[in-house]
Design a protein around this motif. Structure first.
Motif, PDB file in Angstrom:
ATOM      1  N   ARG A   1     -12.321  -2.964  -8.037  1.00 31.42           N
ATOM      2  CA  ARG A   1     -11.729  -2.710  -9.369  1.00 31.42           C
ATOM      3  C   ARG A   1     -11.014  -1.350  -9.374  1.00 31.42           C
ATOM      4  O   ARG A   1      -9.929  -1.222  -9.921  1.00 31.42           O
TER       5      ARG A   1
ATOM      6  N   MET B   1      -7.779  -1.634  -7.477  1.00 32.03           N
ATOM      7  CA  MET B   1      -6.731  -2.310  -8.270  1.00 32.03           C
ATOM      8  C   MET B   1      -6.010  -1.295  -9.156  1.00 32.03           C
ATOM      9  O   MET B   1      -4.778  -1.296  -9.250  1.00 32.03           O
ATOM     10  N   GLU B   2      -6.783  -0.403  -9.788  1.00 28.73           N
ATOM     11  CA  GLU B   2      -6.162   0.617 -10.645  1.00 28.73           C
ATOM     12  C   GLU B   2      -5.368   1.602  -9.792  1.00 28.73           C
ATOM     13  O   GLU B   2      -4.292   2.052 -10.176  1.00 28.73           O
TER      14      GLU B   2
ATOM     15  N   GLU C   1      -3.815   0.908  -7.016  1.00 32.28           N
ATOM     16  CA  GLU C   1      -2.560   0.249  -6.638  1.00 32.28           C
ATOM     17  C   GLU C   1      -1.581   0.249  -7.813  1.00 32.28           C
ATOM     18  O   GLU C   1      -0.378   0.475  -7.648  1.00 32.28           O
ATOM     19  N   ALA C   2      -2.096   0.005  -9.021  1.00 32.52           N
ATOM     20  CA  ALA C   2      -1.206  -0.057 -10.186  1.00 32.52           C
ATOM     21  C   ALA C   2      -0.599   1.322 -10.485  1.00 32.52           C
ATOM     22  O   ALA C   2       0.528   1.423 -10.967  1.00 32.52           O
TER      23      ALA C   2
ATOM     24  N   ASP D   1      -1.525 -10.654 -11.837  1.00 36.94           N
ATOM     25  CA  ASP D   1      -1.165  -9.245 -12.026  1.00 36.94           C
ATOM     26  C   ASP D   1      -0.832  -8.635 -10.659  1.00 36.94           C
ATOM     27  O   ASP D   1      -1.678  -8.014 -10.023  1.00 36.94           O
TER      28      ASP D   1
ATOM     29  N   ARG E   1       0.913  -6.142  -9.626  1.00 30.80           N
ATOM     30  CA  ARG E   1       0.863  -4.681  -9.422  1.00 30.80           C
ATOM     31  C   ARG E   1      -0.547  -4.215  -9.077  1.00 30.80           C
ATOM     32  O   ARG E   1      -0.740  -3.145  -8.539  1.00 30.80           O
ATOM     33  N   ARG E   2      -1.543  -4.992  -9.442  1.00 32.78           N
ATOM     34  CA  ARG E   2      -2.933  -4.623  -9.136  1.00 32.78           C
ATOM     35  C   ARG E   2      -3.449  -5.334  -7.880  1.00 32.78           C
ATOM     36  O   ARG E   2      -4.639  -5.358  -7.619  1.00 32.78           O
TER      37      ARG E   2
ATOM     38  N   ALA F   1      -5.960 -10.152  -6.345  1.00 38.06           N
ATOM     39  CA  ALA F   1      -5.168  -9.697  -7.497  1.00 38.06           C
ATOM     40  C   ALA F   1      -5.774 -10.282  -8.768  1.00 38.06           C
ATOM     41  O   ALA F   1      -6.093 -11.477  -8.817  1.00 38.06           O
TER      42      ALA F   1
ATOM     43  N   CYS G   1     -10.092 -13.353 -10.348  1.00 36.58           N
ATOM     44  CA  CYS G   1      -8.935 -12.884  -9.567  1.00 36.58           C
ATOM     45  C   CYS G   1      -8.448 -14.012  -8.661  1.00 36.58           C
ATOM     46  O   CYS G   1      -9.160 -14.974  -8.414  1.00 36.58           O
TER      47      CYS G   1
END
Ligand code: FES
Ligand SMILES: [Fe+2]
Length: 430
Positions: A10, A13-14, A16-17, A231, A233-234, A249, A280
């Motif tokens: 998690r 993911m942030e 990467e965004a 998503d 971007r994540r 993702a 995901c």
């Protein structure tokens, strides 16, 4: 997947965004030479090394459920027969009689107490032993012990059957490595065959596979199918030994039925899938040619098999969850095709639409190499391992890829986790 891994994912993911460039320390990826898709020398090296030394997903146990059942398999050219033996083992052999090479089974699939060659009647047991020879007295010194069917390595992961032409290969479990542990929660031992279809594509097999190996294309070619629910971007890519890769993702919606572009709502649920798998897209690329998202409802692998340097066979499978012998609901169909299996699904039509044109471009002098972004790095990782598998010195220099993605990026290593810690430390200090 345990709580700690979920928490790290998690955070990644942030990460990467929020990033504004590839992560610190991530290498520049040199161009992939176009010749790898067009040059017969590279194609021959793939044939001799990649297909002869990798574990290849070949069949599902539901295709040969009982002792005596067999299926023919020819996806790499060699004639193979996979047989369910009396002791429950699944064996693979060259479908080649030890006398003068006629096939020992002619049908695509069937059930027999033994395998008898139609040419002169030699017969073999389901374990490959030569059992009987007609007019034996006319042969001198025929040693039955070395005239059985020639065997091919064959191992199972749950209900999936893999083969490997290399007798010296590591075991299937070693080959899958950490991926095998991650797959346990998807209960491959309880996955049942729903459907299998295949299609011919007019491009090199890697061009077809690569459209399922990155999310960079999602917003462009899937604007109404995948993009609204994924998503990108994540997305978090991870790299594994032996060339395997994973992407995770998050879905844009959390309701399991509506979270993907494919309707899986009528499939039974695998209740051991973790929160990540439930919310995901968790997809694996298993070297050399398997790509599959895993979900709480389905295990649906896509397989890419070369039929020539510029054509390939695209196999699309769907497995559903079902314990023991309980039959799956008859109404379930292949999630990758139209209900009657005659056409690819809208998402796969989008993914495959440029293959033929890309092949033409790659064959022209108008195109020399592929510059890959950080988002597409799993493709680079695959190519590095392909060269290692072939043996780098055997590859003409102009067709190689540089080995720039080091082992520090192979799971369980992930330099991004250190970067996360640094930024968390900064936040708590500041
Ligand atoms: S080739 Fe099989 S028995 Fe002769
Ligand atoms: Fe796609």
């Amino acid at each position: 997947m345990d709580t700690k891994e979920i928490k790290t994912l998690r955070s990644l993911m942030e990460f990467e965004a929020a990033r504004t460039s590839p992560p610190q320390g991530f290498p520049h990826l040199p161009d992939i030479p176009a010749g790898r898709y067009t040059d017969p020398r590279y194609y021959e090296l793939e044939q001799a090394h990649i297909w002869q030394k990798s574990w290849l997903f070949a069949a599902h146990i539901d295709e040969l459920p009982e002792p005596g059942c067999f299926v023919q398999w020819q996806n790499t050219g060699d004639p193979v027969v996979i047989v369910h033996a009396e002791n429950g083992d699944v064996n693979a052999f060259y479908n080649t009689c030890s006398h003068r090479g006629a096939p020992v089974v002619m049908e695509q699939s069937g059930r027999r107490p033994s395998l008898a060659c139609k040419y002169h009647g030699w017969s073999y047991g389901l374990n490959g032993d030569l059992l009987s020879v007609r007019d034996l007295e006319d042969f001198t010194d025929l040693d039955f012990s070395c005239r059985g069917l020639k065997s091919i390595r064959c191992e199972r992961f749950g209900n999936l059957i893999y083969i490997n032409f290399d007798n010296a290969a590591q075991s299937l479990l070693e080959w899958l490595g950490a991926v095998a542990d991650e797959w346990h929660e998807f209960q491959f031992e309880n996955c049942r065959l729903v459907a299998k279809h295949s299609f011919e594509l007019n491009c090199n097999w890697k061009i077809a596979m690569e459209s399922n190996s990155e999310v960079y294309h999602v917003r462009n070619i899937h604007p109404t199918t995948v993009a609204p629910v994924l998503d990108d971007r994540r997305n978090v890519n991870s790299f594994y030994t032996n060339g395997h890769g994973r992407m995770i993702a998050p879905s844009r919606q959390n309701d399991a039925g509506g979270r993907t572009s494919v309707d899986r709502s009528s499939f039974p649920i695998i209740d051991t899938v973790s929160e990540i798998g439930q919310t995901c897209t968790q997809s694996y690329g298993i070297f050399p040619n398997w790509v599959s998202p895993l979900s709480p409802q389905t295990i649906p692998p896509l397989l890419f098999w070369p039929t020539s340097i510029r054509t390939c066979k695209f196999e699309v499978w769907t497995f559903g969850h079902g314990k023991g012998d309980r039959p799956l609901n008859d109404s379930l169909t292949n999630i990758w095709t139209s209900p009657d299996g005659s056409e690819l699904s809208p998402v796969l039509l989008e993914d495959t639409q440029f293959g033929e044109a890309i092949q033409k471009s790659m064959e022209s002098r108008g195109f020399e190499g592929v510059p890959l972004s950080y988002q597409e790095a799993r493709i680079y990782h695959w190519n590095q391992w392909a060269d290692r598998m072939i043996g780098i010195p055997k590859i003409p220099e102009e067709l190689r890829v540089a080995q720039v993605l080091g082992d520090e990026w192979l799971m369980p290593n992930d330099p991004r986790v250190e970067l996360l810690k640094d930024s968390e430390d900064q936040i708590s200090a500041g």
